[in-house]
Write an enzyme that holds these catalytic residues in place. Sequence first.
Site, mmCIF file in Angstrom:
data_model
loop_
_atom_site.group_PDB
_atom_site.id
_atom_site.type_symbol
_atom_site.label_atom_id
_atom_site.label_comp_id
_atom_site.label_asym_id
_atom_site.label_seq_id
_atom_site.Cartn_x
_atom_site.Cartn_y
_atom_site.Cartn_z
ATOM 1 N N PHE A 1 -3.332 5.634 3.128
ATOM 2 C CA PHE A 1 -4.243 5.354 4.221
ATOM 3 C C PHE A 1 -3.732 5.894 5.554
ATOM 4 O O PHE A 1 -4.522 6.226 6.442
ATOM 5 C CB PHE A 1 -4.496 3.845 4.309
ATOM 6 C CG PHE A 1 -5.530 3.487 5.328
ATOM 7 C CD1 PHE A 1 -6.794 4.048 5.273
ATOM 8 C CD2 PHE A 1 -5.244 2.591 6.339
ATOM 9 C CE1 PHE A 1 -7.763 3.721 6.211
ATOM 10 C CE2 PHE A 1 -6.202 2.253 7.281
ATOM 11 C CZ PHE A 1 -7.457 2.819 7.224
ATOM 12 N N ASP B 1 -8.131 -7.108 1.858
ATOM 13 C CA ASP B 1 -7.084 -7.138 2.882
ATOM 14 C C ASP B 1 -7.665 -6.532 4.148
ATOM 15 O O ASP B 1 -8.578 -5.703 4.076
ATOM 16 C CB ASP B 1 -5.869 -6.290 2.476
ATOM 17 C CG ASP B 1 -6.094 -4.823 2.778
ATOM 18 O OD1 ASP B 1 -6.799 -4.167 1.994
ATOM 19 O OD2 ASP B 1 -5.613 -4.332 3.820
ATOM 20 N N ASP C 1 -3.001 7.917 -2.845
ATOM 21 C CA ASP C 1 -4.302 8.571 -2.896
ATOM 22 C C ASP C 1 -4.430 9.576 -1.759
ATOM 23 O O ASP C 1 -3.762 9.457 -0.736
ATOM 24 C CB ASP C 1 -5.449 7.538 -2.840
ATOM 25 C CG ASP C 1 -5.244 6.450 -1.785
ATOM 26 O OD1 ASP C 1 -4.140 6.345 -1.229
ATOM 27 O OD2 ASP C 1 -6.206 5.709 -1.520
ATOM 28 N N ASP D 1 0.870 -1.182 0.000
ATOM 29 C CA ASP D 1 0.000 0.000 0.000
ATOM 30 C C ASP D 1 0.906 1.231 0.000
ATOM 31 O O ASP D 1 2.041 1.204 0.472
ATOM 32 C CB ASP D 1 -0.952 -0.024 1.203
ATOM 33 C CG ASP D 1 -2.117 0.952 1.026
ATOM 34 O OD1 ASP D 1 -2.153 1.666 0.003
ATOM 35 O OD2 ASP D 1 -2.984 1.027 1.922
ATOM 36 N N SER D 2 0.362 2.321 -0.539
ATOM 37 C CA SER D 2 1.175 3.480 -0.899
ATOM 38 C C SER D 2 1.557 4.386 0.259
ATOM 39 O O SER D 2 2.492 5.173 0.146
ATOM 40 C CB SER D 2 0.371 4.319 -1.881
ATOM 41 O OG SER D 2 -0.910 4.607 -1.301
ATOM 42 N N GLY D 3 0.815 4.306 1.357
ATOM 43 C CA GLY D 3 1.001 5.277 2.439
ATOM 44 C C GLY D 3 -0.195 6.204 2.552
ATOM 45 O O GLY D 3 -0.343 6.920 3.529
ATOM 46 N N GLY E 1 -11.418 4.201 0.225
ATOM 47 C CA GLY E 1 -12.301 5.136 0.922
ATOM 48 C C GLY E 1 -13.520 4.513 1.560
ATOM 49 O O GLY E 1 -14.433 5.233 1.963
ATOM 50 N N HIS F 1 -5.014 -19.870 13.243
ATOM 51 C CA HIS F 1 -6.363 -20.390 12.964
ATOM 52 C C HIS F 1 -7.162 -19.384 12.120
ATOM 53 O O HIS F 1 -7.787 -19.760 11.123
ATOM 54 C CB HIS F 1 -7.128 -20.707 14.252
ATOM 55 C CG HIS F 1 -8.576 -20.947 13.981
ATOM 56 N ND1 HIS F 1 -9.070 -22.149 13.516
ATOM 57 C CD2 HIS F 1 -9.640 -20.095 14.010
ATOM 58 C CE1 HIS F 1 -10.361 -22.035 13.289
ATOM 59 N NE2 HIS F 1 -10.744 -20.809 13.581
ATOM 60 N N CYS G 1 -11.353 -28.320 11.328
ATOM 61 C CA CYS G 1 -10.340 -27.378 10.826
ATOM 62 C C CYS G 1 -8.975 -28.062 10.876
ATOM 63 O O CYS G 1 -8.637 -28.705 11.869
ATOM 64 C CB CYS G 1 -10.330 -26.100 11.667
ATOM 65 S SG CYS G 1 -9.021 -24.941 11.202
ATOM 66 N N GLN H 1 -11.712 6.729 -5.541
ATOM 67 C CA GLN H 1 -12.141 7.421 -4.321
ATOM 68 C C GLN H 1 -13.502 8.080 -4.580
ATOM 69 O O GLN H 1 -14.183 7.724 -5.523
ATOM 70 C CB GLN H 1 -11.073 8.436 -3.877
ATOM 71 C CG GLN H 1 -9.805 7.776 -3.325
ATOM 72 C CD GLN H 1 -10.012 7.080 -1.977
ATOM 73 O OE1 GLN H 1 -11.027 7.255 -1.311
ATOM 74 N NE2 GLN H 1 -9.050 6.245 -1.579
ATOM 75 N N CYS I 1 -6.005 -26.653 10.777
ATOM 76 C CA CYS I 1 -4.871 -25.821 11.208
ATOM 77 C C CYS I 1 -4.258 -26.403 12.481
ATOM 78 O O CYS I 1 -4.867 -27.222 13.169
ATOM 79 C CB CYS I 1 -5.304 -24.378 11.420
ATOM 80 S SG CYS I 1 -5.929 -24.029 13.061
ATOM 81 N N CYS J 1 -6.294 -26.159 15.795
ATOM 82 C CA CYS J 1 -7.411 -27.082 15.971
ATOM 83 C C CYS J 1 -6.950 -28.538 16.005
ATOM 84 O O CYS J 1 -7.614 -29.386 16.603
ATOM 85 C CB CYS J 1 -8.435 -26.860 14.866
ATOM 86 S SG CYS J 1 -9.129 -25.201 14.951
#
Length: 372
Positions: free
Chosen positions: A97, A267, A147, A93-95, A217, A335, A305, A190, A307, A310
């Site tokens: 946020f 994400d 952005d 990510d660009s920064g 956004g 998990h 599960c 945006q 993992c 579990c």
Amino acid sequence: MTRPLEFTILATHNLARASIMRLPHGEVKTPVYMPVGTKGAMKGVTYQEMDDLGCKLLLANTYHLAYKPGGDLLEKIGGLHNFVNWKNNILTDSGGFQMVSMSKLTEVTEEGVTFESPYDRSTMHLRPEDSIHTQNQIGADIIMALDDVVRTATTGPRMQEASERTTRWLDRDIAAHKRKHDQNLFPIVQGGVDPKLREQSLNDLIQREANGYAIGGLAGGENKVDFWKTVVQCTTKLPTNKPRYLMGVGYPVDIVVCSCLGVDMFDCVFSTRTARFGTAFTDHGFLKLRNNQIANVFEPIQKGCQCQACKYFTQSYLHYLISREEVACHIISIHNLNYLIQLMLNLHQSIIDGKLNEFVNGFLKTWYKREG
Ligand code: PRF
Ligand code: ZN
């Protein structure tokens, strides 16, 4: 010049798509959830474990990496993949946020953003050119446009300015991008929840013909109807043959619904952050392992599960461990990550099998079922 991204849609169901995204560090099945390793590490989970969980695409953050270890060092060692020894794909990510998440410490002008470091109060200038230069040094497979991010609740001239500035900055990003052959630059739509501003942003960005697009956004406290309407506005307008990434969305129900609405990538720090507070994802919703009743539950977090949490541990033991040993956070994080990665593979497969309706019905029925 061949593109560093190929997007092959295998099947669709209304707006939903199951695809293979081919990136420089391997194939990714979509819809996909990208775990967040902000500072070049997952909190409490190793890259080896991420690989074992089947993670093919991880997120990292330019602002934090630019601060330390710094772009120059990362470039010297051949990029973040080499530095952390991760063989699969990375998205940075660009920064942008951080303008919102650290808003008390930032100033935005047409030139760029100035951050005051929360660590040592030094200042960092992040112009579009700087963000892209650092992202070129980090070397992620997908890099994000810088952005101008404002709070979702912002209205009026400031929201319009932010949205239009994001487009102007995109042109500076594109001009500064030196690795078009092996890094994909995704613009970020945006415009908040204002349909007119979104439409303008969509039109402007689509004209730039990127290899994929992000929807920014959102997930900032807006109401659900505005959120869904904005997502649909974007997914019905963006080119069908390119991936769409909805930024910062990671609640299991939101992921399922937005996959149905045509989003391909997600994400969020939520899965690992909530794990560190003792909350596990299950087919029956969130399980709070700190609750005292859990002391008497001698079953895994989720039956079936696969993992390690579990396979080896009871809820009772994790309840005991959580207030005593950090390794409990690690186990619950594994998990939750496994839960989301498997959820995405099941979504992908159900679209291919023509069984998305059944899958979503089954998911919602157990997620919202009351106990007893
Ligand atoms: N822009 C960037 N990163 C983000 C977002 C955004 O709008 C969001 C949405 N709130 C999460 N992460 N650059
Ligand atoms: Zn598990």
